[in-house]
Design a protein around this motif. Structure first.
Motif, PDB file in Angstrom:
ATOM      1  N   ASN A  95     -60.089 -64.078  -8.812  1.00 18.67           N
ATOM      2  CA  ASN A  95     -60.283 -65.409  -8.198  1.00 18.67           C
ATOM      3  C   ASN A  95     -60.947 -66.415  -9.126  1.00 18.67           C
ATOM      4  OD1 ASN A  95     -59.117 -64.721  -5.670  1.00 18.67           O
ATOM      5  ND2 ASN A  95     -61.044 -63.733  -5.054  1.00 18.67           N
ATOM      6  N   VAL A  96     -60.980 -66.146 -10.428  1.00 12.64           N
ATOM      7  CA  VAL A  96     -61.522 -67.075 -11.420  1.00 12.64           C
ATOM      8  C   VAL A  96     -60.360 -67.600 -12.258  1.00 12.64           C
ATOM      9  CG1 VAL A  96     -63.052 -67.358 -13.402  1.00 12.64           C
ATOM     10  CG2 VAL A  96     -63.729 -65.892 -11.482  1.00 12.64           C
ATOM     11  N   PHE A  97     -60.292 -68.929 -12.450  1.00  7.61           N
ATOM     12  CA  PHE A  97     -59.224 -69.531 -13.251  1.00  7.61           C
ATOM     13  C   PHE A  97     -59.352 -69.107 -14.709  1.00  7.61           C
ATOM     14  CE2 PHE A  97     -58.195 -73.120 -16.113  1.00  7.61           C
ATOM     15  CZ  PHE A  97     -56.800 -73.075 -15.981  1.00  7.61           C
ATOM     16  N   VAL A  98     -58.248 -68.575 -15.287  1.00  7.95           N
ATOM     17  CA  VAL A  98     -58.294 -68.074 -16.664  1.00  7.95           C
ATOM     18  C   VAL A  98     -57.210 -68.651 -17.561  1.00  7.95           C
ATOM     19  CG1 VAL A  98     -59.459 -65.900 -16.094  1.00  7.95           C
ATOM     20  CG2 VAL A  98     -56.950 -66.047 -15.955  1.00  7.95           C
ATOM     21  N   GLY A  99     -56.344 -69.527 -17.040  1.00  7.18           N
ATOM     22  CA  GLY A  99     -55.336 -70.113 -17.914  1.00  7.18           C
ATOM     23  C   GLY A  99     -54.245 -70.814 -17.132  1.00  7.18           C
ATOM     24  N   LEU A 114     -59.711 -61.145 -20.060  1.00  6.28           N
ATOM     25  CA  LEU A 114     -59.970 -60.263 -18.934  1.00  6.28           C
ATOM     26  C   LEU A 114     -61.460 -59.994 -18.818  1.00  6.28           C
ATOM     27  CD1 LEU A 114     -57.133 -57.593 -19.435  1.00  6.28           C
ATOM     28  CD2 LEU A 114     -57.141 -59.487 -17.798  1.00  6.28           C
ATOM     29  N   PHE A 115     -61.900 -59.713 -17.614  1.00  6.56           N
ATOM     30  CA  PHE A 115     -63.275 -59.276 -17.397  1.00  6.56           C
ATOM     31  C   PHE A 115     -63.363 -57.775 -17.650  1.00  6.56           C
ATOM     32  CE2 PHE A 115     -62.682 -62.920 -14.498  1.00  6.56           C
ATOM     33  CZ  PHE A 115     -63.649 -63.766 -15.032  1.00  6.56           C
ATOM     34  N   SER A 116     -64.541 -57.323 -18.009  1.00  4.52           N
ATOM     35  CA  SER A 116     -64.732 -55.885 -18.194  1.00  4.52           C
ATOM     36  C   SER A 116     -64.522 -55.164 -16.869  1.00  4.52           C
ATOM     37  CB  SER A 116     -66.141 -55.599 -18.721  1.00  4.52           C
ATOM     38  OG  SER A 116     -66.303 -56.150 -20.015  1.00  4.52           O
ATOM     39  N   GLY A 117     -63.764 -54.105 -16.918  1.00  6.20           N
ATOM     40  CA  GLY A 117     -63.474 -53.358 -15.702  1.00  6.20           C
ATOM     41  C   GLY A 117     -62.167 -53.807 -15.075  1.00  6.20           C
ATOM     42  N   GLN A 118     -62.146 -53.852 -13.749  1.00  5.66           N
ATOM     43  CA  GLN A 118     -60.914 -54.144 -13.030  1.00  5.66           C
ATOM     44  C   GLN A 118     -60.665 -55.640 -12.941  1.00  5.66           C
ATOM     45  OE1 GLN A 118     -59.989 -51.867  -9.418  1.00  5.66           O
ATOM     46  NE2 GLN A 118     -59.550 -53.796  -8.355  1.00  5.66           N
ATOM     47  N   ASN A 119     -59.398 -56.023 -13.123  1.00  9.69           N
ATOM     48  CA  ASN A 119     -58.974 -57.414 -13.008  1.00  9.69           C
ATOM     49  C   ASN A 119     -57.782 -57.494 -12.064  1.00  9.69           C
ATOM     50  OD1 ASN A 119     -60.241 -59.238 -15.527  1.00  9.69           O
ATOM     51  ND2 ASN A 119     -60.199 -57.032 -15.890  1.00  9.69           N
ATOM     52  N   SER A 159     -62.769 -73.276 -17.221  1.00  7.99           N
ATOM     53  CA  SER A 159     -62.864 -74.721 -17.004  1.00  7.99           C
ATOM     54  C   SER A 159     -62.580 -75.009 -15.536  1.00  7.99           C
ATOM     55  CB  SER A 159     -61.866 -75.484 -17.884  1.00  7.99           C
ATOM     56  OG  SER A 159     -61.890 -76.869 -17.582  1.00  7.99           O
ATOM     57  N   ASN A 160     -63.108 -76.117 -15.050  1.00 10.89           N
ATOM     58  CA  ASN A 160     -62.798 -76.560 -13.694  1.00 10.89           C
ATOM     59  C   ASN A 160     -61.439 -77.243 -13.623  1.00 10.89           C
ATOM     60  OD1 ASN A 160     -65.223 -75.642 -12.577  1.00 10.89           O
ATOM     61  ND2 ASN A 160     -66.299 -77.521 -13.168  1.00 10.89           N
ATOM     62  N   TYR A 161     -60.815 -77.453 -14.776  1.00 10.90           N
ATOM     63  CA  TYR A 161     -59.538 -78.168 -14.828  1.00 10.90           C
ATOM     64  C   TYR A 161     -58.475 -77.295 -15.483  1.00 10.90           C
ATOM     65  CZ  TYR A 161     -62.579 -82.208 -14.050  1.00 10.90           C
ATOM     66  OH  TYR A 161     -63.501 -83.071 -13.546  1.00 10.90           O
ATOM     67  N   ALA A 162     -57.326 -77.188 -14.812  1.00  9.42           N
ATOM     68  CA  ALA A 162     -56.172 -76.531 -15.422  1.00  9.42           C
ATOM     69  C   ALA A 162     -55.267 -77.546 -16.084  1.00  9.42           C
ATOM     70  CB  ALA A 162     -55.387 -75.759 -14.364  1.00  9.42           C
TER      71      ALA A 162
END
Length: 303
Positions: A95-99, A114-119, A159-162
């Motif tokens: 649920n975090v914007f990554v691209g 990716l975050f450490s662990g499960q994504n 970022s808050n903007y895509a």
């Protein structure tokens, strides 16, 4: 009898006085009307822009790679899939914007962190009105970070903007959010227009404001890489838009849900056609009434 005639003529006279402003107002009304689509152009044409309301996207984008259950030990990874053409694709991990990217030729490819662990990865498509379509299939992957075991914290970039835009030759400022890792940090920003890569250094994590000026209108893929003291790296891809003022267009263009029309100015003639004879008649009757009243007044003075 005289008072009724006088009232009637006074009204006609006022119609004549007010006729000209009504004509001008009616002709000026054309400037507020929506443009009529036209593919024809000519000298002196004016470009007008309007946003046409439309329903949100109904087709969901999909995630083709990576596959569900995949494991990774290095970054970035590429997320690819199918998507409706011309829509903005946003990728979310937990649920975090990554691209993000613009859908081109019915597919997309975005490098992400990716975050450490499960994504848990999902994709959403957005139209130019920022209306979201259905959510894609969920793909769960795992990332094992060796740097996390050695240093306890890795750098992250979002970022808050895509998608963010400015007019050509105007400054586009983009806030990037840098967290984790250990300072000092180095950011490299490729603005996607073949200009030299911007390099920014900072001692502390937080919001980093980067600025750029696009020379020509268009959509550009912006790639950002952040590196901390321990060589932990983070990646982010977003979409920059150079809007441009709508001037000197030579044809009608479609840009997402914003349609640009080129046409001659419209003038509404019906107020003039209605008011012109009334104005002439009213001034003639009003003038004649004034002469008659003046003649009667002179005769009264003589008597």
């Amino acid at each position: 009898m005289l008072s009724n005639v006088k009232l009637h003529k006074t009204v006609l006279y006022l119609v004549g006085v007010l006729g000209l402003p009504l004509i001008v107002s009616g002709m000026a009304l054309a400037s507020n009307l929506p443009p009529i689509p036209s593919s024809e152009t000519s000298n002196g044409s004016i470009g007008l822009v309007g946003t046409i309301p439309s329903p949100p996207p109904t087709q969901a984008a999909t995630i083709a790679t990576p596959v569900n259950g995949a494991s990774f030990s290095s970054l970035p990874i590429n997320v690819t899939g199918l998507c409706p053409k011309s829509l903005l694709i946003k990728i979310f991990s937990n649920n975090v914007f990554v691209g993000s990217a613009l859908c081109s030729s019915g597919s997309y490819s975005v490098p992400i962190d990716l975050f450490s662990g499960q994504n848990d990865l999902v994709v959403k498509d957005y139209d130019s009105l920022e209306q979201s379509g259905p959510v894609s299939n969920t793909v769960t992957v795992t990332f094992s970070d060796a740097l996390l075991a050695n240093f306890g914290s890795v750098v992250s970039l979002t970022s808050n903007y895509a998608r963010r835009g400015a007019d050509p030759n105007q400054i586009l400022t983009w806030p990037f959010i840098l967290t984790g890792g250990t300072g000092p940090y180095a950011l490299s920003i490729d603005w996607g227009d073949n200009s030299p890569t911007d390099l920014i250094s900072t001692q502390f994590a937080g919001t980093i404001n980067a600025s750029h000026v696009y020379k020509t209108a268009g959509a550009y893929t912006i790639t950002v890489k952040a590196t901390d003291k321990n060589n932990s790296q983070a990646f982010l891809q977003v979409v920059g838009i150079a809007n441009g003022a709508v001037t000197n267009l030579t044809s009608s263009q479609s840009q997402g849900n914003s349609v640009v029309y080129t046409q001659k100015p419209q003038i509404i003639w019906w107020p003039a056609l209605i008011m012109l004879p009334l104005t002439v008649a009213a001034f003639w009757v009003g003038g004649k009434y004034q002469l008659t009243a003046l003649r009667k007044q002179l005769e009264k003075q003589r008597s």
